[in-house]
Design a protein around this motif. Structure first.
Motif, mmCIF file in Angstrom:
data_model
loop_
_atom_site.group_PDB
_atom_site.id
_atom_site.type_symbol
_atom_site.label_atom_id
_atom_site.label_comp_id
_atom_site.label_asym_id
_atom_site.label_seq_id
_atom_site.Cartn_x
_atom_site.Cartn_y
_atom_site.Cartn_z
ATOM 1 N N HIS A 100 -2.741 1.786 -3.946
ATOM 2 C CA HIS A 100 -1.374 2.280 -4.144
ATOM 3 C C HIS A 100 -1.444 3.610 -4.873
ATOM 4 N N PHE A 101 -1.142 4.698 -4.143
ATOM 5 C CA PHE A 101 -1.264 6.040 -4.708
ATOM 6 C C PHE A 101 -0.324 6.248 -5.883
ATOM 7 N N SER A 116 0.765 -4.307 4.213
ATOM 8 C CA SER A 116 -0.351 -4.275 5.152
ATOM 9 C C SER A 116 -1.526 -5.071 4.584
ATOM 10 N N ILE A 154 -6.165 -0.367 0.901
ATOM 11 C CA ILE A 154 -6.349 1.065 0.645
ATOM 12 C C ILE A 154 -5.713 1.510 -0.671
ATOM 13 N N ILE A 182 0.831 -1.194 0.000
ATOM 14 C CA ILE A 182 0.000 0.000 0.000
ATOM 15 C C ILE A 182 0.874 1.256 0.000
ATOM 16 N N HIS A 183 0.331 2.294 -0.572
ATOM 17 C CA HIS A 183 1.031 3.584 -0.640
ATOM 18 C C HIS A 183 -0.014 4.671 -0.457
ATOM 19 N N GLU A 184 0.033 5.339 0.693
ATOM 20 C CA GLU A 184 -0.956 6.367 0.988
ATOM 21 C C GLU A 184 -0.608 7.686 0.306
ATOM 22 N N GLN A 185 -1.593 8.558 0.217
ATOM 23 C CA GLN A 185 -1.360 9.903 -0.308
ATOM 24 C C GLN A 185 -0.372 10.634 0.589
ATOM 25 N N GLN A 195 6.567 12.122 -0.650
ATOM 26 C CA GLN A 195 5.711 10.945 -0.676
ATOM 27 C C GLN A 195 5.714 10.184 0.643
ATOM 28 N N SER A 196 4.602 9.542 0.935
ATOM 29 C CA SER A 196 4.547 8.599 2.045
ATOM 30 C C SER A 196 5.354 7.361 1.687
ATOM 31 N N SER A 218 -4.460 -4.062 4.983
ATOM 32 C CA SER A 218 -5.479 -3.035 4.734
ATOM 33 C C SER A 218 -5.579 -2.749 3.236
ATOM 34 N N ALA A 251 5.851 3.509 1.033
ATOM 35 C CA ALA A 251 5.057 2.329 0.710
ATOM 36 C C ALA A 251 5.361 1.240 1.740
#
Length: 336
Positions: free
Chosen positions: A147-148, A141, A145, A77-80, A135-136, A143, A138
């Motif tokens: 991959h941004f 997880s 959500i 996952i990769h958040e905004q 960037q956040s 979860s 990666a």
């Protein structure tokens, strides 16, 4: 046929508007005696991009297949980016002549647009690094959500022959859910995915840091016998203590202490990422082209220290004010 399929995948990627920073890696070349012979930017061919696109397609297929089975997935996952980081990035880009859209629903396409603009200038690497810093991280997880950076709804690491532990978890879950034979993930492991995700994300960060430190030490060892040599590069960071630079030839990072700059009282402008002399008005700004002399290389720590020899000065709007070069000599500074 492979390149035809790759072209279709690449068009889909462009349509999604992914974050493609394309920052060059450094490659250490050793001689027969295992001493560093040279350090080069690692070549990146179209065949590399082809393989990456098929890997991404396989990773998406694995994630979607397990999601359809309502099975646990160790997602990548990769958040905004955090809003504070975005605001800092907006100011940094504005300081070198690029505009990031006002706050709102941030999408990778906005970054892709700026990168396309930077590609027409000599500041692509500087812009890429600024965007990367915002960037956040990666992580792994369970979860779901997305991959941004890749602009993907679901994504995991699955491809062989890399075989990270995250890949192995996905393989074993696929074996279980699709009855593919031996090696299935036991059902009791499902509850451990969150803990495992934290653990393998942590070990990944350690591995990346170790790789970076090793590369820095290789580089310092290679350059240790080139004290006094002149290198060209660009200012990649500005602090009240001095300037960070990135060399053109190898992509190596170095530091220019403020005490080695031309004599003046310097003011650090955090908003515009520059050091400005109060008496002379001389300004050292993010992205400026520089020429610097190496005067210290420490293999044990991987640190490289330079002193400035000249720079192309530009006005605040990043258009040439007076296209000129100045040579600087150190005034009253001794090596410490």
């Amino acid at each position: 046929p492979l390149f035809g399929a790759y072209a279709a995948l690449a068009r889909a990627r462009d349509a999604r508007g992914t974050l493609d920073l394309n920052l060059p890696d450094r490659q250490v070349v050793l001689n027969e005696a295992c001493w560093v012979e040279k350090i080069l930017p690692r070549p990146r061919y179209e065949s590399h991009r082809l393989i990456e696109e098929f890997m991404i397609a396989a990773n998406v297929a694995a994630a979607e297949a397990l999601h359809a089975k309502r099975a646990p997935v160790m997602y990548r996952i990769h958040e905004q980016p955090a809003m504070g980081d975005v605001e800092t990035l907006r100011k940094s880009l504005a300081a070198i002549g690029f505009k990031l859209a006002p706050a709102g629903m941030l999408k990778p396409k906005q970054f892709a647009k700026i990168l396309a603009q930077a590609a027409k200038t000599n500041k692509l690497q500087t812009v890429s690094e600024l965007i990367l810093r915002a960037q956040s991280k990666a992580v792994y997880s369970p979860s779901d959500i997305g991959h941004f950076g890749l602009a993907l709804r679901r994504y995991c690491h699955f491809t062989s022959p890399i075989r990270r532990y995250a890949d192995l978890l996905v393989h074993r879950t696929l074996v279980r859910e699709f009855n593919l034979g031996d090696g299935a993930l036991p059902p009791e492991a499902d509850n451990d995915f969150a803990f495992i995700g934290e653990q393998i994300s942590s070990t990944e960060r350690r591995a990346v840091a170790a790789e970076r430190d090793a590369m820095d030490r290789f580089t310092a060892t290679f350059l240790a016998d080139q004290i006094g040599s002149i290198f060209t590069g660009r200012i990649s960071g500005v602090t009240r203590f001095g300037l960070f630079i990135k060399l053109d030839e190898t992509g190596t990072d170095g530091f220019i202490p403020i005490r080695t700059l031309p004599w003046d009282r310097y003011r650090h402008d955090e908003t515009h990422h520059c050091l400005e002399g109060e008496n002379t008005g001389t300004s050292f700004t993010l992205g400026n082209a520089v020429s610097a002399e190496l005067f210290e290389a420490e293999p044990r720590t991987g640190s490289l220290v330079f002193r400035l020899t000249d720079i192309h000065f530009k006005s605040d709007n990043n258009r040439p004010k007076q296209t000129r070069r100045r040579s600087f000599k150190r005034h009253g500074h001794r090596r410490r």
